[in-house]
Design an enzyme around this catalytic site. Structure first.
Site, PDB file in Angstrom:
ATOM      1  N   ALA A 302       0.824  -1.208   0.000  1.00 28.41           N
ATOM      2  CA  ALA A 302       0.000   0.000   0.000  1.00 28.41           C
ATOM      3  C   ALA A 302       0.856   1.254   0.000  1.00 28.41           C
ATOM      4  O   ALA A 302       0.509   2.264  -0.610  1.00 28.41           O
ATOM      5  CB  ALA A 302      -0.917  -0.003   1.227  1.00 28.41           C
ATOM      6  N   GLU A 306       3.260   1.298  -6.844  1.00 29.76           N
ATOM      7  CA  GLU A 306       3.857   0.408  -7.836  1.00 29.76           C
ATOM      8  C   GLU A 306       3.800   0.967  -9.250  1.00 29.76           C
ATOM      9  O   GLU A 306       4.704   0.773 -10.059  1.00 29.76           O
ATOM     10  CB  GLU A 306       3.142  -0.959  -7.828  1.00 29.76           C
ATOM     11  CG  GLU A 306       3.269  -1.723  -6.537  1.00 29.76           C
ATOM     12  CD  GLU A 306       2.164  -1.381  -5.554  1.00 29.76           C
ATOM     13  OE1 GLU A 306       1.470  -0.366  -5.784  1.00 29.76           O
ATOM     14  OE2 GLU A 306       1.994  -2.103  -4.561  1.00 29.76           O
ATOM     15  N   ASP A 348      22.499  30.206 -30.736  1.00 32.89           N
ATOM     16  CA  ASP A 348      23.278  30.723 -31.850  1.00 32.89           C
ATOM     17  C   ASP A 348      22.378  31.629 -32.686  1.00 32.89           C
ATOM     18  O   ASP A 348      21.151  31.561 -32.585  1.00 32.89           O
ATOM     19  CB  ASP A 348      23.803  29.552 -32.691  1.00 32.89           C
ATOM     20  CG  ASP A 348      24.858  29.986 -33.693  1.00 32.89           C
ATOM     21  OD1 ASP A 348      25.334  31.136 -33.593  1.00 32.89           O
ATOM     22  OD2 ASP A 348      25.211  29.181 -34.564  1.00 32.89           O
ATOM     23  N   ASP A 678      26.452  23.521 -33.175  1.00 34.22           N
ATOM     24  CA  ASP A 678      26.436  22.635 -34.337  1.00 34.22           C
ATOM     25  C   ASP A 678      27.813  22.071 -34.677  1.00 34.22           C
ATOM     26  O   ASP A 678      27.929  21.111 -35.418  1.00 34.22           O
ATOM     27  CB  ASP A 678      25.864  23.350 -35.571  1.00 34.22           C
ATOM     28  CG  ASP A 678      26.600  24.652 -35.877  1.00 34.22           C
ATOM     29  OD1 ASP A 678      27.642  24.921 -35.242  1.00 34.22           O
ATOM     30  OD2 ASP A 678      26.131  25.399 -36.756  1.00 34.22           O
ATOM     31  N   ASP A 682      31.826  22.722 -30.364  1.00 34.11           N
ATOM     32  CA  ASP A 682      30.717  23.133 -29.495  1.00 34.11           C
ATOM     33  C   ASP A 682      30.398  22.040 -28.483  1.00 34.11           C
ATOM     34  O   ASP A 682      29.693  22.275 -27.499  1.00 34.11           O
ATOM     35  CB  ASP A 682      29.441  23.398 -30.319  1.00 34.11           C
ATOM     36  CG  ASP A 682      29.517  24.704 -31.086  1.00 34.11           C
ATOM     37  OD1 ASP A 682      30.222  25.611 -30.619  1.00 34.11           O
ATOM     38  OD2 ASP A 682      28.882  24.805 -32.144  1.00 34.11           O
ATOM     39  N   ASN A 744      -2.275   6.117  -1.860  1.00 33.67           N
ATOM     40  CA  ASN A 744      -1.479   5.171  -1.075  1.00 33.67           C
ATOM     41  C   ASN A 744      -1.391   5.567   0.394  1.00 33.67           C
ATOM     42  O   ASN A 744      -1.425   4.710   1.284  1.00 33.67           O
ATOM     43  CB  ASN A 744      -0.071   5.050  -1.678  1.00 33.67           C
ATOM     44  CG  ASN A 744      -0.080   4.291  -2.993  1.00 33.67           C
ATOM     45  OD1 ASN A 744      -1.096   4.265  -3.684  1.00 33.67           O
ATOM     46  ND2 ASN A 744       1.026   3.667  -3.324  1.00 33.67           N
ATOM     47  N   GLU A 747      -4.511   4.517   2.005  1.00 36.83           N
ATOM     48  CA  GLU A 747      -4.527   3.081   2.285  1.00 36.83           C
ATOM     49  C   GLU A 747      -3.753   2.767   3.565  1.00 36.83           C
ATOM     50  O   GLU A 747      -4.188   1.939   4.390  1.00 36.83           O
ATOM     51  CB  GLU A 747      -3.938   2.313   1.103  1.00 36.83           C
ATOM     52  CG  GLU A 747      -4.785   2.391  -0.164  1.00 36.83           C
ATOM     53  CD  GLU A 747      -4.020   1.928  -1.388  1.00 36.83           C
ATOM     54  OE1 GLU A 747      -2.953   1.307  -1.212  1.00 36.83           O
ATOM     55  OE2 GLU A 747      -4.475   2.192  -2.512  1.00 36.83           O
ATOM     56  N   ASN A 772      -3.834  -0.417  -7.006  1.00 38.76           N
ATOM     57  CA  ASN A 772      -2.680   0.419  -7.349  1.00 38.76           C
ATOM     58  C   ASN A 772      -2.233   0.260  -8.799  1.00 38.76           C
ATOM     59  O   ASN A 772      -1.776   1.218  -9.422  1.00 38.76           O
ATOM     60  CB  ASN A 772      -1.502   0.087  -6.422  1.00 38.76           C
ATOM     61  CG  ASN A 772      -1.753   0.559  -5.010  1.00 38.76           C
ATOM     62  OD1 ASN A 772      -2.734   1.244  -4.738  1.00 38.76           O
ATOM     63  ND2 ASN A 772      -0.873   0.184  -4.094  1.00 38.76           N
ATOM     64  N   THR A 775      -6.667  -0.050 -11.311  1.00 34.94           N
ATOM     65  CA  THR A 775      -7.710   0.945 -11.065  1.00 34.94           C
ATOM     66  C   THR A 775      -7.122   2.350 -10.965  1.00 34.94           C
ATOM     67  O   THR A 775      -7.671   3.296 -11.515  1.00 34.94           O
ATOM     68  CB  THR A 775      -8.472   0.597  -9.782  1.00 34.94           C
ATOM     69  OG1 THR A 775      -8.762  -0.797  -9.782  1.00 34.94           O
ATOM     70  CG2 THR A 775      -9.758   1.370  -9.701  1.00 34.94           C
ATOM     71  N   ASP A 776      -5.991   2.504 -10.269  1.00 33.33           N
ATOM     72  CA  ASP A 776      -5.347   3.814 -10.188  1.00 33.33           C
ATOM     73  C   ASP A 776      -4.440   4.086 -11.381  1.00 33.33           C
ATOM     74  O   ASP A 776      -4.210   5.227 -11.745  1.00 33.33           O
ATOM     75  CB  ASP A 776      -4.504   3.900  -8.906  1.00 33.33           C
ATOM     76  CG  ASP A 776      -5.376   4.146  -7.675  1.00 33.33           C
ATOM     77  OD1 ASP A 776      -6.569   4.411  -7.868  1.00 33.33           O
ATOM     78  OD2 ASP A 776      -4.855   4.062  -6.555  1.00 33.33           O
TER      79      ASP A 776
END
Length: 947
Positions: A302, A306, A348, A678, A682, A744, A747, A772, A775-776
């Site tokens: 929880a 993750e 530049d 370029d 540089d 989290n 939870e 986690n 659904t989330d």
């Protein structure tokens, strides 16, 4: 013999050392043999990490390590479903990371392949074209105007040969080459005028060279090898997420231990002797210990978000795709976010702020000033007479004005460039082969509908005296028919030849004895000379590069093309002023950058006046802004420069070495610096900058390899656009970090307080994993697809030291988490009373309430400050799809019979849903109320500061 010393040897000696024939080149058999010996002529990248190394790097993360340990513990304890779910998350995240890194490298490799040139070589006595990568030491290469030098060569032939070596040495002026010279062994690279180097470009003349080094043995290759030893620095987001992950992991492990101990103490009784009670409990309650340990593991699951690593990776990858559509190729995913906190853009001038196409915009002839319109090398434009009052202009046809037409003829004929139709890039239908200044003259003539092919039929060239840096002028001699009406009769007379001369106006005037006024040739008085010089100075003050054009009728062709014979007693015709104009879109981009709190600085090798004029035109140089030249930078100590660097807005006549000094000074002031470049030299500045930006069109392979971002259109506006995308991405990352962490933390508090209150655990481990990950996870990903708030580029850059979870976010997380805790525990207690001695229905109701609450709260998380009603509930279609899909998944695990045992759920009745309904709105309403108070407090603080 050392390859680096071939400039100190004669041509014959070098040919002997490389065992090659200067006339016939190498044979096919010898070329194949040497190719196997020396390898292909290309810059070799250091070995890329293999698949398993990339995979290991994805697991080298504190959060991921905790998840792997949790999976292992679950496996040992027989919780195979939980272990499988956790490892599925870890593998998904690792796969995404490997795939995206591979895609970034493949995209760059494709860009590099597009830039690879061909080479014209002599083999078996024949001139053929081969891929540049097939060149080998000993090859004889043919160099023509417009060609890239495909390898390091000792020149064996040179005819008016000039090579631009800015990519290697930083020298902005093309270098005159002389194959016959034999130089000192220790002479600097920029002074090796009998040699040419890979990646430079022939701007004038022609020549041949004997290849002395290829690939990584070339001067460019040696720099590339050095750069590959540098280590990449972690970006601000990487550092902050790593820090966040470690803190979350430590907190999770600590809470696990606390819960485990609390559970044992609760069950053994606090009044029992501590040591005896624990020992007794451990001996007789092994099953309960396992259950308690599983609770602790559930709590760890929880605590750790993750889905966070996977969602961050996906969000950055999608941001990379957005930036490609805006002409910015990102080499590494974290650089997407770094752009979002940029505070300074060091750009530049040529090609980035300007179009990199010289254009004639003004002319002076016969006391008249005229203006020319049009863009780039497209030979379409109009001519206007300009009076002293510049508001009054008169359109005219240049073919009807004899002197304007004659001036354009002179610029067109005294010229070696070619105008070609056919796009090199999608947005440019015309290109110049040769010197850009001469290309501007051809284009101006084209706007008057003068074709070089047609004009040279009438006035064919019969002799030339090429331009050189000492004379600062060029002369061509043309045959004239007596009936030719292109030349004023007063100039031509009855002479069959005419010489056109162009060059620096003050130099050309020195050789003039007369001028044309009202169609008649008049002696050049001192007063008239000063008038012409004044017209020249007026154009120069407008940052125009000015050329003077003169002519001389000739009775016969001279025996030899000698300047002393031809370039005297000239008739001055007029002046043509040209400039590399600013890109039309840059002015608006500079203003957007200013509004966004970004400091822009021009860093160019061009002259001070030209740089200042362009900077003022696009609004980059403010009245208080300072201008420094490279020479002035050399006189300032590093410490003193740090004190004034904030005030400098234009750097002119600087070398690439100065760029490093500029980057270091800005970083010392805690700026996040984006630096463009370029050339090969540089690369150190690109490496030291927080965001190195290479040019995709004009940039060298080494600069592209070094940079974090490659501009596919070489445009400053694309940098600003990429920064906007970077800001949006970072804002989106904060949104889903807040969303996931609030869930989290809620939870954790729910489980923590349920244990303190002696209640059963409201969730099963599989509930937390499914919540986690799926659904989330989908709504969090939808938050990463937010288009960005309208005022994103009206905000100041975020402080680089600001943590991901700042004070306002911490307050919001605490408020929402407490609201979730109250809501879910309330539902759980009600459910326990509704279903006595039945834990599964109560856990199902608690789980369902939390899922619905989080899906509703995903909408409120779409803005950190604005109300969901002000941004529109359904304006993010991905959010609608994500929450709908998540809701469907939740309903499936509730009502599909064969899924119920797997997910430890039971079907809910209508009455259960009516109980849940009011509680699912508590957390979303709390989130909106919290935003309201934070908005009001922020407004009051801002008002107090203004007051």
């Amino acid at each position: 013999m050392k390859v680096s010393e071939t400039h100190s040897l004669s041509i014959e000696r070098v040919a002997s050392e490389f065992e090659t024939d200067l006339q016939r080149g190498l044979s096919d058999h010898e070329s194949q043999s040497r190719l196997q010996k020396y390898g292909p002529n290309e810059l070799m990248e250091r070995p890329r990490p293999g698949f398993f190394k990339l995979l290991f790097d994805q697991f080298n993360n504190f959060l991921v390590i905790i998840l792997v340990v949790a999976a292992a513990i679950s496996l040992v304890l027989g919780e195979y479903i939980d272990a499988s779910a956790i490892m599925a998350i870890v593998v998904l995240n690792a796969t995404l990371g490997v795939v995206q890194e591979s895609k970034a490298e493949q995209a760059l490799a494709a860009l590099k392949k597009m830039a690879a040139p061909n080479a014209s070589v002599i083999r078996n006595g024949r001139q053929i074209t081969i891929p540049a990568r097939a060149l080998i030491p000993g090859d004889i290469v043919v160099l023509d105007t417009g060609n890239y030098v495909p390898a390091d060569v000792r020149l064996v032939e040179s005819v008016n040969l000039k090579i631009e070596e800015a990519a290697l040495t930083g020298e902005s002026v093309p270098v005159n080459k002389n194959a016959q010279l034999v130089l000192e062994a220790d002479i600097p690279l920029g002074d090796r005028t009998n040699s040419a180097f890979m990646g430079t470009i022939v701007t004038y003349g022609r020549g041949k060279g004997l290849v002395t080094a290829t690939g990584m043995q070339t001067q460019i290759g040696l720099i590339a090898e050095m750069l590959q030893t540098y280590e990449d620095e972690a970006t601000p987001l990487q550092l902050k997420l790593d820090q966040l992950g470690k803190w979350l992991g430590i907190i999770a492990l600590t809470i696990c231990a606390i819960i485990f101990v609390i559970g044992i103490l609760r069950d053994t009784g606090l009044m029992v002797a501590f040591t005896e009670g624990i020992a007794t409990y451990l001996r007789g309650n092994r099953h309960e210990i396992v259950e308690l340990f599983l609770v602790a593991v559930s709590l760890a699951i929880a605590a750790v978000p993750e889905g966070l690593p996977a969602v961050v990776t996906i969000c950055l990858a999608l941001g990379m795709q957005r930036m490609i559509r805006r002409h910015a190729l990102i080499r590494k995913l974290p650089a997407v976010e770094t752009l979002g906190c940029a505070t300074v853009i060091c750009s530049d001038k040529t090609g980035t702020l300007t179009q990199n196409e010289m254009v004639v915009v003004r002319g002076w002839v016969d006391k008249k000033v005229f203006r020319v319109t049009g863009e780039g090398y497209n030979p379409v434009g109009e001519f206007f007479y300009v009076s002293d009052n510049t508001d009054k202009e008169q359109l005219f046809d240049p073919r009807t004005d004899m002197m304007v037409s004659f001036l354009l003829h002179g610029g067109l004929l005294c010229n070696d460039a070619r105008l070609e139709e056919g796009a090199e890039t999608e947005d440019r239908a015309w290109r110049i082969v040769g010197d850009p200044t001469e290309g501007a003259l051809i284009t101006a003539a084209g706007k008057a509908r003068l074709s070089r092919l047609e004009v040279e039929k009438i006035l064919p060239r019969v002799m030339e005296i090429p331009f050189d840096s000492e004379r600062k002028r060029m002369t061509t001699i043309h045959q004239v028919e007596t009936s030719n009406k292109q030349i004023p009769a007063s100039i031509f007379g009855d002479r069959p030849l005419i010489a056109f001369v162009k060059g620096a106006p003050d130099i050309v005037l020195e050789y003039c004895a007369s001028f044309v006024e009202d169609g008649q040739v008049q002696p050049l008085t001192e007063e008239k000379r000063q008038e012409i010089l004044a017209a020249n100075q007026d154009m120069a003050r407008q940052a125009l590069r000015v050329l003077g054009v003169a002519c001389r009728p000739l009775a016969k062709l001279p025996a030899e093309p000698s300047p002393d014979i031809v370039e005297k007693d000239l008739v001055f015709i007029g002046l043509l002023g040209m400039i590399d104009p600013a890109r039309p879109e840059v002015k608006e981009a500079v203003q957007v950058a200013k509004t966004a709190g970004l400091k822009s600085a021009m860093v160019t090798g061009d002259y001070r006046d030209t740089a200042v004029a362009i900077a003022r035109e696009i609004g980059l140089l403010s009245p208080q802004g300072k201008v420094l030249t490279g020479a002035e930078l050399d006189q300032i100590s590093d410490e003193a420069f740090v004190d004034i660097v904030e005030q400098v807005e234009v750097y002119a006549r600087v070398s690439p070495q100065h760029k490093v000094k500029i980057v270091e000074a800005l970083k010392a002031r805690h700026h996040i610096v984006a630096m463009t470049g370029d050339g090969v030299n540089d690369a150190p500045a690109l490496q030291r900058a927080n965001i190195g930006v290479a040019m995709g069109i004009t940039g060298t392979d080494v600069s592209k390899e070094t940079a974090d971002m490659v501009l596919t259109d070489d445009n400053y506006a694309s940098i600003v656009s990429a920064i906007e995308v970077g800001r949006v991405i970072y804002a989106n990352i904060r949104k889903f970090v807040f969303y996931l962490l609030a869930c989290n933390v809620g939870e954790i508090l729910i489980i923590f307080f349920s244990m303190l209150g002696g209640l059963p655990i409201p969730f099963r481990p599989i509930h937390l994993l499914w919540l986690n990950l799926v659904t989330d996870g989908a709504p969090a990903l939808a938050l990463g697809l937010e288009e960005g708030e309208a005022d994103i580029m009206k905000q100041k850059p975020r402080p680089t030291r600001e943590p991901v979870i700042n004070r306002d976010m911490a307050i919001s997380i605490a408020a929402v988490s407490l609201a979730d805790t109250v809501a879910i525990l309330s539902v759980f207690l009600i459910a326990l009373s509704r279903f006595p001695n039945q834990l599964l229905p109560a856990q199902t109701m608690a789980y369902t309430t939390l899922v619905c609450s989080e899906l509703l709260r995903a909408y409120t998380s779409r803005s950190e400050h604005q109300s969901i009603f002000s941004i529109g509930i359904f304006t993010n279609r991905w959010m609608v799809l994500a929450t709908s899909a998540s809701m469907l998944l939740m309903l499936l695990v509730l009502y599909v019979p064969f899924l119920q045992p797997f997910f430890s759920t039971v079907p809910l009745s209508l009455g259960d849903w009516l109980v849940i309904l009011p509680f699912m709105f508590i957390a979303p309403i709390t989130a909106e109320v919290t935003k309201f108070f934070l908005r009001r407090k922020k407004g009051q603080t801002a008002a107090a500061m203004v007051g």
